[in-house]
Design a protein around this motif. Structure first.
Motif, PDB file in Angstrom:
ATOM      1  N   PHE A   3     -17.272  -6.274 -11.619  1.00  0.00           N
ATOM      2  CA  PHE A   3     -16.768  -5.276 -12.557  1.00  0.00           C
ATOM      3  C   PHE A   3     -17.603  -5.211 -13.839  1.00  0.00           C
ATOM      4  O   PHE A   3     -17.649  -4.192 -14.496  1.00  0.00           O
ATOM      5  N   ARG A  19      -6.094 -10.266 -13.264  1.00  0.00           N
ATOM      6  CA  ARG A  19      -5.364  -9.656 -12.136  1.00  0.00           C
ATOM      7  C   ARG A  19      -5.852 -10.233 -10.810  1.00  0.00           C
ATOM      8  O   ARG A  19      -5.229 -10.069  -9.778  1.00  0.00           O
ATOM      9  N   TYR A  21      -8.982  -9.599  -9.429  1.00  0.00           N
ATOM     10  CA  TYR A  21      -9.976  -8.813  -8.701  1.00  0.00           C
ATOM     11  C   TYR A  21     -11.355  -9.387  -8.983  1.00  0.00           C
ATOM     12  O   TYR A  21     -11.723  -9.588 -10.131  1.00  0.00           O
ATOM     13  N   ASN A  23     -14.304  -8.186  -6.885  1.00  0.00           N
ATOM     14  CA  ASN A  23     -15.249  -7.100  -6.602  1.00  0.00           C
ATOM     15  C   ASN A  23     -14.539  -5.754  -6.598  1.00  0.00           C
ATOM     16  O   ASN A  23     -13.408  -5.661  -6.117  1.00  0.00           O
ATOM     17  N   THR A  25     -13.498  -2.129  -5.302  1.00  0.00           N
ATOM     18  CA  THR A  25     -13.372  -1.532  -3.974  1.00  0.00           C
ATOM     19  C   THR A  25     -14.329  -0.328  -3.906  1.00  0.00           C
ATOM     20  O   THR A  25     -14.821   0.132  -4.939  1.00  0.00           O
ATOM     21  N   GLN A  28     -13.596   2.430  -6.309  1.00  0.00           N
ATOM     22  CA  GLN A  28     -13.860   2.019  -7.690  1.00  0.00           C
ATOM     23  C   GLN A  28     -15.362   2.048  -7.977  1.00  0.00           C
ATOM     24  O   GLN A  28     -15.788   2.483  -9.050  1.00  0.00           O
ATOM     25  N   THR A  47      -3.799   6.021  -0.568  1.00  0.00           N
ATOM     26  CA  THR A  47      -3.226   4.894  -1.283  1.00  0.00           C
ATOM     27  C   THR A  47      -3.647   3.600  -0.580  1.00  0.00           C
ATOM     28  O   THR A  47      -3.843   3.583   0.634  1.00  0.00           O
ATOM     29  N   GLY A  48      -3.851   2.569  -1.337  1.00  0.00           N
ATOM     30  CA  GLY A  48      -4.294   1.313  -0.749  1.00  0.00           C
ATOM     31  C   GLY A  48      -5.781   1.061  -0.912  1.00  0.00           C
ATOM     32  O   GLY A  48      -6.286   0.002  -0.576  1.00  0.00           O
ATOM     33  N   THR A  49      -6.492   2.047  -1.446  1.00  0.00           N
ATOM     34  CA  THR A  49      -7.938   1.907  -1.595  1.00  0.00           C
ATOM     35  C   THR A  49      -8.333   1.337  -2.957  1.00  0.00           C
ATOM     36  O   THR A  49      -9.503   1.072  -3.201  1.00  0.00           O
ATOM     37  N   GLY A  50      -7.350   1.209  -3.834  1.00  0.00           N
ATOM     38  CA  GLY A  50      -7.653   0.757  -5.199  1.00  0.00           C
ATOM     39  C   GLY A  50      -7.941   1.925  -6.123  1.00  0.00           C
ATOM     40  O   GLY A  50      -8.565   1.776  -7.172  1.00  0.00           O
ATOM     41  N   LYS A  51      -7.457   3.117  -5.746  1.00  0.00           N
ATOM     42  CA  LYS A  51      -7.770   4.314  -6.539  1.00  0.00           C
ATOM     43  C   LYS A  51      -7.178   4.260  -7.932  1.00  0.00           C
ATOM     44  O   LYS A  51      -7.747   4.803  -8.878  1.00  0.00           O
ATOM     45  N   THR A  52      -6.015   3.596  -8.080  1.00  0.00           N
ATOM     46  CA  THR A  52      -5.362   3.587  -9.394  1.00  0.00           C
ATOM     47  C   THR A  52      -6.275   2.931 -10.444  1.00  0.00           C
ATOM     48  O   THR A  52      -6.496   3.495 -11.511  1.00  0.00           O
ATOM     49  N   ASP A 312       3.755   0.333  -3.908  1.00  0.00           N
ATOM     50  CA  ASP A 312       2.546  -0.478  -3.971  1.00  0.00           C
ATOM     51  C   ASP A 312       2.906  -1.942  -3.824  1.00  0.00           C
ATOM     52  O   ASP A 312       3.361  -2.577  -4.753  1.00  0.00           O
ATOM     53  N   SER A 314       1.083  -5.253  -2.469  1.00  0.00           N
ATOM     54  CA  SER A 314      -0.197  -5.651  -1.915  1.00  0.00           C
ATOM     55  C   SER A 314       0.016  -6.475  -0.649  1.00  0.00           C
ATOM     56  O   SER A 314       0.946  -7.266  -0.540  1.00  0.00           O
ATOM     57  N   ALA A 341      -6.400  -2.942   0.599  1.00  0.00           N
ATOM     58  CA  ALA A 341      -7.484  -3.667  -0.070  1.00  0.00           C
ATOM     59  C   ALA A 341      -7.962  -4.861   0.754  1.00  0.00           C
ATOM     60  O   ALA A 341      -8.052  -5.971   0.290  1.00  0.00           O
TER      61      ALA A 341
HETATM   62  P1  AMP Z   1      -3.989   1.601  -4.989  1.00  0.00           P
HETATM   63  O1  AMP Z   1      -4.818   2.263  -3.934  1.00  0.00           O
HETATM   64  O2  AMP Z   1      -4.417   1.963  -6.363  1.00  0.00           O
HETATM   65  O3  AMP Z   1      -2.528   1.842  -4.746  1.00  0.00           O
HETATM   66  O4  AMP Z   1      -4.243   0.012  -4.886  1.00  0.00           O
HETATM   67  C1  AMP Z   1      -3.919  -0.709  -3.752  1.00  0.00           C
HETATM   68  C2  AMP Z   1      -3.803  -2.190  -3.988  1.00  0.00           C
HETATM   69  O5  AMP Z   1      -5.085  -2.782  -4.137  1.00  0.00           O
HETATM   70  C3  AMP Z   1      -3.024  -2.584  -5.232  1.00  0.00           C
HETATM   71  O6  AMP Z   1      -2.120  -3.604  -4.873  1.00  0.00           O
HETATM   72  C4  AMP Z   1      -4.050  -3.106  -6.182  1.00  0.00           C
HETATM   73  O7  AMP Z   1      -3.511  -4.106  -7.026  1.00  0.00           O
HETATM   74  C5  AMP Z   1      -5.107  -3.662  -5.250  1.00  0.00           C
HETATM   75  N1  AMP Z   1      -6.476  -3.607  -5.813  1.00  0.00           N
HETATM   76  C6  AMP Z   1      -7.002  -2.628  -6.557  1.00  0.00           C
HETATM   77  N2  AMP Z   1      -8.286  -2.891  -6.873  1.00  0.00           N
HETATM   78  C7  AMP Z   1      -8.590  -4.080  -6.295  1.00  0.00           C
HETATM   79  C8  AMP Z   1      -9.779  -4.886  -6.250  1.00  0.00           C
HETATM   80  N3  AMP Z   1     -10.897  -4.520  -6.849  1.00  0.00           N
HETATM   81  N4  AMP Z   1      -9.722  -6.040  -5.570  1.00  0.00           N
HETATM   82  C9  AMP Z   1      -8.575  -6.407  -4.943  1.00  0.00           C
HETATM   83  N5  AMP Z   1      -7.420  -5.700  -4.944  1.00  0.00           N
HETATM   84  C10 AMP Z   1      -7.424  -4.541  -5.604  1.00  0.00           C
END
Ligand code: AMP
Length: 447
Positions: A3, A19, A21, A23, A25, A28, A47-52, A312, A314, A341
């Motif tokens: 990051f 948190r 993390y 690396n 995703t 990101q 959802t699930g890709t770490g888009k948030t 959400d 994980s 993730a």
């Molecule tokens: P999202 O797609 O934003 O709903 O995120 C999906 C899940 O991935 C959430 O539980 C996040 O906390 C987790 N997450 C987001 N970014 C990372 C990362 N770089 N490494 C590991 N987990 C992540």
């Protein structure tokens, strides 16, 4: 790549590191640099890709980079608006904003329906840099003149496809008209229908386009399995699977609120701690159920598609389609809850003879045939014929045709029941095949 190479502020890196993390995703990796330089973004990410974090981290950086305006006379400006389709997703996104921004001097607010508006009005009197809102309640505030969006610098439309599915297009257009013309726009969507493309066309200015997963693809780390079973035996099979495999955290999807309640009751009667969440439950009941499920004290959460949107958790290991969704895309959304993730997950579908066409549509959408396994003791009775899926039936519902995905006001249900199609006389035996017409969505949720 870590990051720290993005040039994000130390405060943000610290929060991300805490948190856990290490690396970024793929979404990101692509989204963060684009948003940091101020580009508009059109991102295909489920959802699930770490888009948030993909949009939150660079937004936090951009807003804290400039001289942050402190509380001053008059109402302090809202600088970023994140619009999401559901209350649950709003809560999760706002929680992420707070967590990633905990070492910054930025403040955020959640604005959702289903709760008293007055505390929100009071909250708006103090500084809000980042507002996470669902469209209906946001417009309530606009009507009451308690919200000023004239200085928004960054707009995010998260899960835009779902917002359109839920009939929020008019609301979105009304909200866009309240924003300054000069701003950065970020659009996230799991799928890219013509409707989304047209929305993006009018909204985005030379966007950077990112697509991390194949359109309508499903996560590769998810194992899909179909268990053919008679409609009346689904509940027993589910209880059997949960007990047999000692699944500790299972998210189960039903098509209807009534079906969710009945199933949760049945599981509880079988000694499996379960709760249902859906639109008829109060916000506090839903929040409580979700919290218990997240902490692991609740073994099974039974949810309708709308209520589950954006959940959400994980590494959620098991998602069960107790009933297949009427809309194939919902299958993709549902299993987006598992295998997130990088974690492994499995998506189990209990499919009765009535749902054969729905299964075919899903397989066509995700471009793969789902493997099928009959569970000993739960073999489908070949004499049972398919029945129409009517709204509210426990074993399955007949898909409701709503015609073209036209526009409707928020809270309106699209495609009201009524068009009863004749019973499809297709026995469940035999390989999956054949082609059925595409089905359209029914249902939606208000503010
Ligand atoms: P999202 O797609 O934003 O709903 O995120 C999906 C899940 O991935 C959430 O539980 C996040 O906390 C987790 N997450 C987001 N970014 C990372 C990362 N770089 N490494 C590991 N987990 C992540």
């Amino acid at each position: 790549m870590s990051f720290s190479t993005f040039g994000l502020s130390d405060e943000i890196i610290r929060a991300v590191t805490e948190r856990g993390y290490t690396n970024p995703t793929p979404i990101q990796l692509q989204a963060i640099p684009a948003v940091l330089v101020g580009c508009d973004l059109m991102a295909g990410a489920q959802t699930g890709t770490g888009k948030t974090a993909g949009f939150t981290l660079p937004i936090l950086h951009r807003l804290s980079d400039k001289s942050v305006k402190g509380p001053s006379s008059g109402r302090p400006p809202i600088r970023a608006l994140i619009l999401v389709p559901t209350r649950e997703l709003a809560a999760q996104v706002e929680e992420s904003v707070r967590e990633y921004g905990k070492y910054l001097k930025l403040s955020s607010m959640i604005m959702i329906g289903g709760v008293n508006i007055n505390p929100q009005i009071t909250r708006l009197k103090s500084r809000v840099d980042i507002l996470v809102a669902t469209p209906g309640r946001l417009l309530d505030h606009v009507q009451q003149k308690t919200l000023d969006l004239s200085q928004v610098e960054i707009l995010v439309l998260d899960e835009a496809d779902r917002m359109l599915d839920m009939g929020f297009i008019r609301d979105i257009k009304k909200i866009l008209a309240l924003l300054p013309k000069q701003r950065q726009n970020l659009l996230f969507s799991a799928t890219f229908s013509d409707e989304i493309q047209s929305l993006a066309g009018g909204l985005l200015n030379k966007p950077v386009k990112i697509e991390v997963a194949r359109r309508n693809a499903t996560a590769d780390n998810v194992t899909h399995i179909v268990h053919p079973v008679d409609r009346e035996r689904k509940r027993d099979l589910l209880a059997h699977l949960i007990t047999q495999h000692q699944w500790s955290q299972v998210l189960v999807f039903t098509r209807t609120k009534h079906g969710a309640n009945k199933l949760a009751e049945h599981l509880v009667a079988s000694g499996i701690p379960s709760l249902a969440i859906h639109g008829n439950k109060s916000q506090s009941a839903r929040t409580r159920a979700l919290a218990e499920f997240k902490t692991g004290s609740l073994q099974v959460l039974v949810a309708t598609d709308i209520a589950a949107r954006g959940i959400d958790i994980s590494e959620l290991p098991h998602v069960v389609n107790f009933e297949l969704p009427n809309v194939p895309e919902d299958y993709v959304h549902r299993i987006g809850r598992t295998g997130r993730a990088g974690a492994e997950g499995d998506a189990v579908s209990l499919v009765c003879v009535d749902e054969r066409k729905l299964l075919t549509d899903i397989e066509r959408l995700i471009k793969r045939e789902l493997s099928s396994k009959v569970i000993a003791g739960f073999e489908p009775d070949p004499r049972i014929r398919a029945e129409p899926i009517v709204n509210g039936s426990g074993g399955g519902q007949r898909p409701i045709r709503s015609g073209l995905p036209g526009l409707s006001g928020h809270g309106q249900r699209r495609g009201q029941p009524g068009s009863k199609a004749p019973a499809a006389r297709i026995p469940m035996a035999g390989p999956v095949g054949g082609r059925a017409p595409a089905l359209h969505r029914s249902g939606g949720r208000g503010r």
